[in-house]
Design a protein around this motif. Structure first.
Motif, short mmCIF file in Angstrom:
data_model
loop_
_atom_site.label_atom_id
_atom_site.label_comp_id
_atom_site.label_asym_id
_atom_site.label_seq_id
_atom_site.Cartn_x
_atom_site.Cartn_y
_atom_site.Cartn_z
N PRO A 34 50.57 3.35 37.40
CA PRO A 34 50.67 4.49 36.48
C PRO A 34 51.56 4.22 35.26
O PRO A 34 51.37 4.84 34.22
N ARG A 35 52.49 3.29 35.38
CA ARG A 35 53.37 2.98 34.24
C ARG A 35 52.61 2.26 33.12
O ARG A 35 53.03 2.31 31.97
N LEU A 36 51.54 1.58 33.48
CA LEU A 36 50.89 0.66 32.53
C LEU A 36 49.52 1.11 32.04
O LEU A 36 48.97 0.49 31.13
N VAL A 37 48.97 2.17 32.59
CA VAL A 37 47.61 2.57 32.21
C VAL A 37 47.58 3.12 30.79
O VAL A 37 48.55 3.68 30.29
N THR A 38 46.44 2.94 30.17
CA THR A 38 46.16 3.55 28.87
C THR A 38 45.56 4.92 29.14
O THR A 38 44.68 5.06 29.98
N ARG A 39 46.06 5.92 28.41
CA ARG A 39 45.53 7.27 28.60
C ARG A 39 44.04 7.27 28.28
O ARG A 39 43.62 6.81 27.22
N PRO A 40 43.22 7.81 29.16
CA PRO A 40 41.78 7.89 28.90
C PRO A 40 41.48 8.80 27.71
O PRO A 40 42.29 9.67 27.36
N SER A 41 40.33 8.62 27.11
CA SER A 41 39.93 9.46 25.97
C SER A 41 39.30 10.77 26.44
O SER A 41 39.10 11.67 25.64
#
Length: 154
Positions: A34-41
């Motif tokens: 969770p620290r590294l994920v890119t926020r989904p569009s």
């Protein structure tokens, strides 16, 4: 002719429903930090982390391994299946399914030490669709609420 078209539409709908229900879940694709994920569009997710999340993580007055064990118990009691990771590592990804259609959702949990306790970071998201109608947020809030014993929180 109309009956054939209608039959074709019904068959396509059933095939799509079967695919959604039976599509395999690749742990390598869905087990994320969770620290590294890119926020989904798309709005079909909920993210709990220190920076760039939808909510800030809470600190629980439990050792990291105890918090990981508790959240695993809560998740499984709610019908989740462990897809990847381990309680021992404090990084788990769970598969849950919506009640009606069986759409798969994935919830990655990471437990980190925080002072004398531990905090829970999470990334819950839908596999299919644009909107999850708030299901991922509701699930995380339900799981965290189940941890809401005054003896556990600061």
């Amino acid at each position: 002719m109309i009956k054939l078209i209608l039959l074709g539409v019904v068959a396509a709908a059933l095939a799509l429903a079967a695919y959604i229900r039976l599509a395999p879940s690749d742990p390598a694709r869905w087990h994320e930090d969770p620290r590294l994920v890119t926020r989904p569009s798309t709005p079909n997710f909920h993210l709990i982390r220190m920076v760039g999340g939808d909510a800030m993580p809470r600190v629980f007055q439990l050792a990291p391994d105890a918090l990981a064990t508790r959240i695993d118990e809560v998740a499984r009691a709610d019908g989740a299946t462990l897809l990847a990771g381990s309680v021992q590592a404090g990084h788990m990804t769970y598969l849950t399914r919506t009640q009606l259609m069986g759409y798969p959702d994935y919830t990655s949990i990471l437990i980190e030490p925080a002072g004398e306790g531990a905090m829970l970071l999470a990334f819950a998201r839908a596999r299919f669709g644009h909107s999850d109608m708030g299901n991922n947020r509701a699930r995380l809030e339900r799981w965290i609420a189940a941890l809401d014993d005054p003896a556990l929180n600061d």
